[in-house]
Write an enzyme that holds these catalytic residues in place. Structure first.
Site, PDB file in Angstrom:
ATOM      1  N   HIS A 147      57.841  14.451  56.871  1.00 50.23           N
ATOM      2  CA  HIS A 147      59.096  13.783  56.517  1.00 50.23           C
ATOM      3  C   HIS A 147      59.443  14.036  55.059  1.00 50.23           C
ATOM      4  O   HIS A 147      58.572  14.397  54.258  1.00 50.23           O
ATOM      5  CB  HIS A 147      59.002  12.264  56.752  1.00 50.23           C
ATOM      6  CG  HIS A 147      59.178  11.875  58.190  1.00 50.23           C
ATOM      7  ND1 HIS A 147      58.117  11.834  59.072  1.00 50.23           N
ATOM      8  CD2 HIS A 147      60.284  11.528  58.901  1.00 50.23           C
ATOM      9  CE1 HIS A 147      58.572  11.471  60.265  1.00 50.23           C
ATOM     10  NE2 HIS A 147      59.878  11.279  60.193  1.00 50.23           N
ATOM     11  N   LYS A 151      60.456   8.912  52.118  1.00 56.09           N
ATOM     12  CA  LYS A 151      60.008   8.015  53.199  1.00 56.09           C
ATOM     13  C   LYS A 151      58.912   7.095  52.687  1.00 56.09           C
ATOM     14  O   LYS A 151      57.973   7.536  52.027  1.00 56.09           O
ATOM     15  CB  LYS A 151      59.529   8.837  54.408  1.00 56.09           C
ATOM     16  CG  LYS A 151      59.123   7.962  55.581  1.00 56.09           C
ATOM     17  CD  LYS A 151      59.091   8.717  56.891  1.00 56.09           C
ATOM     18  CE  LYS A 151      58.627   7.836  58.037  1.00 56.09           C
ATOM     19  NZ  LYS A 151      59.556   6.722  58.329  1.00 56.09           N
TER      20      LYS A 151
HETATM   21  P1  NAD Z   1      67.415   4.123  52.825  1.00 57.89           P
HETATM   22  O1  NAD Z   1      66.532   3.603  51.738  1.00 57.89           O
HETATM   23  O2  NAD Z   1      68.275   5.328  52.549  1.00 57.89           O
HETATM   24  O3  NAD Z   1      68.403   2.948  53.332  1.00 57.89           O
HETATM   25  C1  NAD Z   1      68.021   1.611  53.479  1.00 57.89           C
HETATM   26  C2  NAD Z   1      69.199   0.765  53.034  1.00 57.89           C
HETATM   27  O4  NAD Z   1      68.925  -0.597  53.347  1.00 57.89           O
HETATM   28  C3  NAD Z   1      69.447   0.830  51.505  1.00 57.89           C
HETATM   29  O5  NAD Z   1      70.803   1.155  51.250  1.00 57.89           O
HETATM   30  C4  NAD Z   1      69.116  -0.590  51.048  1.00 57.89           C
HETATM   31  O6  NAD Z   1      69.884  -1.009  49.928  1.00 57.89           O
HETATM   32  C5  NAD Z   1      69.461  -1.389  52.300  1.00 57.89           C
HETATM   33  N1  NAD Z   1      68.883  -2.738  52.301  1.00 57.89           N
HETATM   34  C6  NAD Z   1      67.660  -3.129  51.831  1.00 57.89           C
HETATM   35  N2  NAD Z   1      67.521  -4.468  51.959  1.00 57.89           N
HETATM   36  C7  NAD Z   1      68.692  -4.924  52.519  1.00 57.89           C
HETATM   37  C8  NAD Z   1      69.174  -6.218  52.880  1.00 57.89           C
HETATM   38  N3  NAD Z   1      68.434  -7.324  52.680  1.00 57.89           N
HETATM   39  N4  NAD Z   1      70.400  -6.314  53.421  1.00 57.89           N
HETATM   40  C9  NAD Z   1      71.176  -5.221  53.633  1.00 57.89           C
HETATM   41  N5  NAD Z   1      70.784  -3.956  53.288  1.00 57.89           N
HETATM   42  C10 NAD Z   1      69.549  -3.824  52.749  1.00 57.89           C
HETATM   43  O7  NAD Z   1      66.463   4.383  54.083  1.00 57.89           O
HETATM   44  P2  NAD Z   1      66.753   5.259  55.402  1.00 57.89           P
HETATM   45  O8  NAD Z   1      66.260   6.637  55.219  1.00 57.89           O
HETATM   46  O9  NAD Z   1      68.182   5.036  55.839  1.00 57.89           O
HETATM   47  O10 NAD Z   1      65.738   4.569  56.431  1.00 57.89           O
HETATM   48  C11 NAD Z   1      65.798   3.179  56.716  1.00 57.89           C
HETATM   49  C12 NAD Z   1      64.744   2.835  57.764  1.00 57.89           C
HETATM   50  O11 NAD Z   1      65.071   3.503  58.999  1.00 57.89           O
HETATM   51  C13 NAD Z   1      63.310   3.292  57.423  1.00 57.89           C
HETATM   52  O12 NAD Z   1      62.412   2.312  57.876  1.00 57.89           O
HETATM   53  C14 NAD Z   1      63.136   4.587  58.213  1.00 57.89           C
HETATM   54  O13 NAD Z   1      61.780   4.867  58.529  1.00 57.89           O
HETATM   55  C15 NAD Z   1      63.921   4.233  59.462  1.00 57.89           C
HETATM   56  N6  NAD Z   1      64.404   5.377  60.258  1.00 57.89           N
HETATM   57  C16 NAD Z   1      64.350   5.225  61.600  1.00 57.89           C
HETATM   58  C17 NAD Z   1      64.876   6.192  62.441  1.00 57.89           C
HETATM   59  C18 NAD Z   1      64.895   5.941  63.935  1.00 57.89           C
HETATM   60  O14 NAD Z   1      65.386   6.788  64.718  1.00 57.89           O
HETATM   61  N7  NAD Z   1      64.412   4.764  64.378  1.00 57.89           N
HETATM   62  C19 NAD Z   1      65.440   7.357  61.896  1.00 57.89           C
HETATM   63  C20 NAD Z   1      65.484   7.497  60.507  1.00 57.89           C
HETATM   64  C21 NAD Z   1      64.974   6.481  59.697  1.00 57.89           C
END
Ligand code: NAD
Length: 259
Positions: A147, A151
């Site tokens: 990744h 991450k």
């Molecule tokens: P990222 O850090 O780019 O985005 C996370 C966002 O959440 C940030 O903008 C942050 O400010 C916001 N956030 C944090 N606390 C918050 C709150 N209390 N209220 C509202 N917003 C809040 O991360 P990302 O790359 O978008 O990944 C996010 C999660 O999704 C990770 O856990 C990642 O592993 C997971 N993910 C899952 C899949 C899937 O298919 N299930 C795919 C990609 C990523």
């Protein structure tokens, strides 16, 4: 129209989810939410103003799609349970207390939770489960994931789900079989071990390979994601599916009709 709230709207996945919602008929983005104090709060993102009050946003919603952090997702699910709003959870890296809290909320609302919303990985999970069952203990299963360097959690949620699929195919307890790191004098590989290795770097969206290593032969089953759009599209599909379902904890297998 299904009204959807997107917390973490300014994040890598949040932005992709909003783009996918705009392209999907029958759904509307009712609110984009970020953590209080985020620089994007009060500004427009893809044509909608970003707010910071999730409870208020949930009052006008049928479902929310959450890719944030384990703490934020767990809080959001509890709020959604109070408001009777369905949930789609893509966040990974929950600890056991957070998993239990989500399980408790699922007695009140329908929740789709998946470590990977791509259709390809859902099929890979099925293939890996069947391969583990057919190959048996003569083949040693190992999971490798790669990744991007931002991450936070390792092994990835998908790698853990693949490990669970192998364990279930081999009738093993994944908690006992998993081996997430090897370093130093580790001795020979334990019988029934499921190895998990994580690489991090660059902008890799997500790659997973399951190896079944036998004597004089091996099988490799791989999935490579080249765009986050596949996860966002899967999550939106899950959101459309979950609205109106009875309370419970569902996976992409249910959404895709594989369960
Ligand atoms: P990222 O850090 O780019 O985005 C996370 C966002 O959440 C940030 O903008 C942050 O400010 C916001 N956030 C944090 N606390 C918050 C709150 N209390 N209220 C509202 N917003 C809040 O991360 P990302 O790359 O978008 O990944 C996010 C999660 O999704 C990770 O856990 C990642 O592993 C997971 N993910 C899952 C899949 C899937 O298919 N299930 C795919 C990609 C990523």
């Amino acid at each position: 129209m299904i009204r959807v709230v997107v917390p973490g709207a300014a994040g890598r996945m949040g932005r992709m989810v909003i783009e996918a919602l705009v392209e999907t008929p029958g759904v509307t983005l009712s609110a984009a939410v970020e953590r209080p104090g985020h620089p994007q709060v009060g500004h427009e993102l893809l044509g909608i103003s970003v707010g910071e009050n999730l409870a208020q946003a949930l009052e006008q919603a049928d479902v929310f799609i959450d890719f944030t952090t384990p703490t934020a997702s767990t809080r959001a699910v509890a709020l959604a349970a109070e408001h009777g709003v369905a949930a789609v959870i893509g966040t990974t890296g929950f600890d056991s207390a957070e998993e239990a809290a989500i399980g408790a909320a699922a007695t009140r609302i329908p929740i789709v939770k998946a470590a990977n919303f791509s259709t390809g990985v859902s099929v890979l999970l099925e293939l890996v489960n069947r391969a583990a069952r057919a190959l048996g203990p003569a083949f040693d299963p190992e999971v490798l994931e790669i990744h991007h360097k931002a991450k936070r959690d390792a092994p990835s949620g998908t790698a853990l789900a693949l490990g669970e699929a192998i364990a279930s195919g081999r009738d093993l307890s994944f908690a006992e079989a998993r081996r997430a790191s090897r370093e130093g004098e580790i001795g020979p590989r334990r019988e029934g071990e499921i190895g998990l290795a994580a690489l991090r770097g660059g902008d890799v969206v997500g790659e997973h390979t399951v190896f079944f290593l036998g004597q004089s032969e091996r099988i490799e089953l791989s999935h490579r994601a080249t765009s986050r759009a596949i996860f966002a599209q899967g999550a939106v599909r899950a959101a459309v599916w979950v609205v109106g379902k009875p309370p419970g904890l569902y996976t992409m297998r249910h959404v895709l009709g594989l369960a």
